[in-house]
Design a protein around this motif. Structure first.
Motif, PDB file in Angstrom:
ATOM      1  N   TYR A  78      26.638 -39.826  42.783  1.00  0.00           N
ATOM      2  CA  TYR A  78      27.261 -40.711  41.791  1.00  0.00           C
ATOM      3  C   TYR A  78      26.298 -41.806  41.339  1.00  0.00           C
ATOM      4  O   TYR A  78      26.073 -42.001  40.133  1.00  0.00           O
ATOM      5  CB  TYR A  78      28.523 -41.329  42.399  1.00  0.00           C
ATOM      6  CG  TYR A  78      29.173 -42.388  41.529  1.00  0.00           C
ATOM      7  CD1 TYR A  78      29.898 -42.035  40.396  1.00  0.00           C
ATOM      8  CD2 TYR A  78      29.055 -43.738  41.853  1.00  0.00           C
ATOM      9  CE1 TYR A  78      30.495 -43.006  39.601  1.00  0.00           C
ATOM     10  CE2 TYR A  78      29.651 -44.707  41.060  1.00  0.00           C
ATOM     11  CZ  TYR A  78      30.367 -44.340  39.946  1.00  0.00           C
ATOM     12  OH  TYR A  78      30.954 -45.303  39.160  1.00  0.00           O
ATOM     13  N   ASP A  98      25.372 -41.039  23.871  1.00  0.00           N
ATOM     14  CA  ASP A  98      25.894 -40.087  24.856  1.00  0.00           C
ATOM     15  C   ASP A  98      25.814 -40.646  26.270  1.00  0.00           C
ATOM     16  O   ASP A  98      26.788 -40.585  27.034  1.00  0.00           O
ATOM     17  CB  ASP A  98      25.112 -38.769  24.789  1.00  0.00           C
ATOM     18  CG  ASP A  98      25.334 -38.020  23.484  1.00  0.00           C
ATOM     19  OD1 ASP A  98      26.231 -38.408  22.711  1.00  0.00           O
ATOM     20  OD2 ASP A  98      24.615 -37.031  23.243  1.00  0.00           O
ATOM     21  N   THR A  99      24.662 -41.188  26.635  1.00  0.00           N
ATOM     22  CA  THR A  99      24.471 -41.628  28.015  1.00  0.00           C
ATOM     23  C   THR A  99      25.300 -42.860  28.358  1.00  0.00           C
ATOM     24  O   THR A  99      25.884 -42.942  29.447  1.00  0.00           O
ATOM     25  CB  THR A  99      22.980 -41.918  28.281  1.00  0.00           C
ATOM     26  OG1 THR A  99      22.482 -42.817  27.280  1.00  0.00           O
ATOM     27  CG2 THR A  99      22.168 -40.637  28.252  1.00  0.00           C
ATOM     28  N   ALA A 102      29.060 -41.934  28.568  1.00  0.00           N
ATOM     29  CA  ALA A 102      29.318 -41.238  29.834  1.00  0.00           C
ATOM     30  C   ALA A 102      29.244 -42.211  31.002  1.00  0.00           C
ATOM     31  O   ALA A 102      30.066 -42.161  31.932  1.00  0.00           O
ATOM     32  CB  ALA A 102      28.308 -40.106  30.019  1.00  0.00           C
ATOM     33  N   TYR A 103      28.267 -43.116  30.976  1.00  0.00           N
ATOM     34  CA  TYR A 103      28.143 -44.141  32.015  1.00  0.00           C
ATOM     35  C   TYR A 103      29.421 -44.980  32.098  1.00  0.00           C
ATOM     36  O   TYR A 103      29.922 -45.261  33.188  1.00  0.00           O
ATOM     37  CB  TYR A 103      26.942 -45.029  31.711  1.00  0.00           C
ATOM     38  CG  TYR A 103      26.871 -46.291  32.537  1.00  0.00           C
ATOM     39  CD1 TYR A 103      26.338 -46.275  33.820  1.00  0.00           C
ATOM     40  CD2 TYR A 103      27.347 -47.503  32.032  1.00  0.00           C
ATOM     41  CE1 TYR A 103      26.279 -47.433  34.574  1.00  0.00           C
ATOM     42  CE2 TYR A 103      27.284 -48.665  32.780  1.00  0.00           C
ATOM     43  CZ  TYR A 103      26.756 -48.630  34.052  1.00  0.00           C
ATOM     44  OH  TYR A 103      26.705 -49.775  34.800  1.00  0.00           O
ATOM     45  N   LEU A 106      32.190 -43.048  33.808  1.00  0.00           N
ATOM     46  CA  LEU A 106      31.915 -42.871  35.235  1.00  0.00           C
ATOM     47  C   LEU A 106      32.110 -44.155  36.016  1.00  0.00           C
ATOM     48  O   LEU A 106      32.567 -44.131  37.164  1.00  0.00           O
ATOM     49  CB  LEU A 106      30.492 -42.351  35.430  1.00  0.00           C
ATOM     50  CG  LEU A 106      30.265 -40.885  35.061  1.00  0.00           C
ATOM     51  CD1 LEU A 106      28.795 -40.525  35.186  1.00  0.00           C
ATOM     52  CD2 LEU A 106      31.098 -39.969  35.944  1.00  0.00           C
ATOM     53  N   ILE A 162      30.703 -38.213  25.441  1.00  0.00           N
ATOM     54  CA  ILE A 162      30.958 -38.361  26.881  1.00  0.00           C
ATOM     55  C   ILE A 162      30.611 -37.073  27.615  1.00  0.00           C
ATOM     56  O   ILE A 162      29.999 -37.082  28.690  1.00  0.00           O
ATOM     57  CB  ILE A 162      32.427 -38.759  27.122  1.00  0.00           C
ATOM     58  CG1 ILE A 162      32.693 -40.145  26.511  1.00  0.00           C
ATOM     59  CG2 ILE A 162      32.754 -38.753  28.614  1.00  0.00           C
ATOM     60  CD1 ILE A 162      34.154 -40.532  26.479  1.00  0.00           C
ATOM     61  N   HIS A 163      30.992 -35.950  27.021  1.00  0.00           N
ATOM     62  CA  HIS A 163      30.713 -34.642  27.614  1.00  0.00           C
ATOM     63  C   HIS A 163      29.215 -34.402  27.711  1.00  0.00           C
ATOM     64  O   HIS A 163      28.690 -33.982  28.754  1.00  0.00           O
ATOM     65  CB  HIS A 163      31.385 -33.550  26.779  1.00  0.00           C
ATOM     66  CG  HIS A 163      31.081 -32.160  27.240  1.00  0.00           C
ATOM     67  ND1 HIS A 163      30.003 -31.437  26.743  1.00  0.00           N
ATOM     68  CD2 HIS A 163      31.690 -31.353  28.153  1.00  0.00           C
ATOM     69  CE1 HIS A 163      29.973 -30.260  27.320  1.00  0.00           C
ATOM     70  NE2 HIS A 163      30.979 -30.175  28.174  1.00  0.00           N
ATOM     71  N   GLY A 166      27.696 -36.701  30.230  1.00  0.00           N
ATOM     72  CA  GLY A 166      28.183 -36.409  31.569  1.00  0.00           C
ATOM     73  C   GLY A 166      27.379 -35.351  32.291  1.00  0.00           C
ATOM     74  O   GLY A 166      27.350 -35.321  33.532  1.00  0.00           O
ATOM     75  N   TRP A 167      26.715 -34.472  31.538  1.00  0.00           N
ATOM     76  CA  TRP A 167      25.925 -33.426  32.175  1.00  0.00           C
ATOM     77  C   TRP A 167      24.774 -33.992  32.995  1.00  0.00           C
ATOM     78  O   TRP A 167      24.339 -33.383  33.975  1.00  0.00           O
ATOM     79  CB  TRP A 167      25.397 -32.444  31.123  1.00  0.00           C
ATOM     80  CG  TRP A 167      26.417 -31.411  30.763  1.00  0.00           C
ATOM     81  CD1 TRP A 167      27.158 -31.337  29.616  1.00  0.00           C
ATOM     82  CD2 TRP A 167      26.825 -30.304  31.574  1.00  0.00           C
ATOM     83  NE1 TRP A 167      28.016 -30.258  29.662  1.00  0.00           N
ATOM     84  CE2 TRP A 167      27.824 -29.610  30.853  1.00  0.00           C
ATOM     85  CE3 TRP A 167      26.455 -29.839  32.825  1.00  0.00           C
ATOM     86  CZ2 TRP A 167      28.455 -28.474  31.357  1.00  0.00           C
ATOM     87  CZ3 TRP A 167      27.082 -28.705  33.333  1.00  0.00           C
ATOM     88  CH2 TRP A 167      28.061 -28.033  32.604  1.00  0.00           C
ATOM     89  N   SER A 169      24.916 -36.571  34.922  1.00  0.00           N
ATOM     90  CA  SER A 169      25.481 -36.884  36.234  1.00  0.00           C
ATOM     91  C   SER A 169      25.852 -35.632  36.998  1.00  0.00           C
ATOM     92  O   SER A 169      25.697 -35.570  38.225  1.00  0.00           O
ATOM     93  CB  SER A 169      26.712 -37.780  36.066  1.00  0.00           C
ATOM     94  OG  SER A 169      26.333 -39.064  35.653  1.00  0.00           O
ATOM     95  N   ILE A 170      26.354 -34.628  36.287  1.00  0.00           N
ATOM     96  CA  ILE A 170      26.715 -33.366  36.948  1.00  0.00           C
ATOM     97  C   ILE A 170      25.486 -32.719  37.566  1.00  0.00           C
ATOM     98  O   ILE A 170      25.511 -32.240  38.706  1.00  0.00           O
ATOM     99  CB  ILE A 170      27.395 -32.416  35.947  1.00  0.00           C
ATOM    100  CG1 ILE A 170      28.765 -32.982  35.535  1.00  0.00           C
ATOM    101  CG2 ILE A 170      27.562 -31.018  36.559  1.00  0.00           C
ATOM    102  CD1 ILE A 170      29.439 -32.202  34.430  1.00  0.00           C
TER     103      ILE A 170
END
Length: 206
Positions: A78, A98-99, A102-103, A106, A162-163, A166-167, A169-170
């Motif tokens: 995480y 995007d980043t 997503a941040y 999260l 966000i998607h 999010g990659w 972090s995935i």
């Protein structure tokens, strides 16, 4: 430097610092978990008394996922994911939306999960892990940093952004889990507990 650039700088700087602190605490929790599984007990400083005991928390059924991964692994993944998102947002302006979106998601999820885990620790297990509490506090500080710098997050909000972000972090989490599974030490087969139950006690548990 305009106000938005200053907030972006503060978000990346402070967010990265606290992500590194969270990483450090999560690594500490992982080392503790591994040692506990290796020898059955630890002398870590997070074992303070009957109430504040990381050994008791790590011995609970909530300390690992169904595949045997310690919760500390998820903490490492995480915070590593947050760090990657923040650094990418700073060095790749075309990926900033995007980043950072997503941040943002999260950070909110991390705070909610921390509150949930603290509730499980207090009301179900009945013990408190000081290291875990430190990690929970870091997620709440991350939330505060994001909240006061949220104007730095590019808009409009979108699920696609966000998607896409999010990659990062995935991938970070998948890398951490895969690394742990590949290199984790094995618990010795002759492990004995400090206070083994006698034959009659074991028979009563069957």
């Amino acid at each position: 430097m305009n106000q938005r650039d200053e907030k972006l700088r503060n978000l990346v700087l402070l967010g990265s610092i606290f992500a590194l602190v969270g990483l450090g605490l999560s690594f500490y929790a992982l080392v503790h978990h591994i040692e506990l599984k290796q020898i059955g007990h630890t002398s870590f400083s997070c074992n303070i008394n009957e109430t504040f005991s990381c050994d008791d928390i790590a011995n609970s059924k909530f300390a690992e996922d169904p595949w045997g991964n310690p919760m500390a692994i998820y903490g490492i993944g995480y915070f590593l994911g947050l760090l990657v998102l923040l650094i990418t947002s700073r060095v790749k302006e075309n990926l900033r939306k995007d980043t950072l979106q997503a941040y943002s998601v999260l950070v909110i999820i991390g705070a909610l999960v921390s509150i949930t885990l603290l509730g499980i620790s207090e009301f179900i297990i009945g013990k408190i892990c000081p290291t875990c509490v430190g990690i929970y506090l870091i997620t709440l500080v991350q939330l505060a940093v994001w909240f006061f710098s949220r104007d730095a997050v590019p808009k409009p909000w979108s699920f696609k952004s966000i998607h896409n972000g999010g990659w990062y972090s995935i991938v970070a989490l998948a890398f951490v889990i895969a690394s742990y599974q590949a290199f984790k030490p094995r618990a010795p087969s002759n492990l004995t507990l400090d206070n083994p139950k006698n034959g009659e006690e074991l028979a009563d548990l069957r």
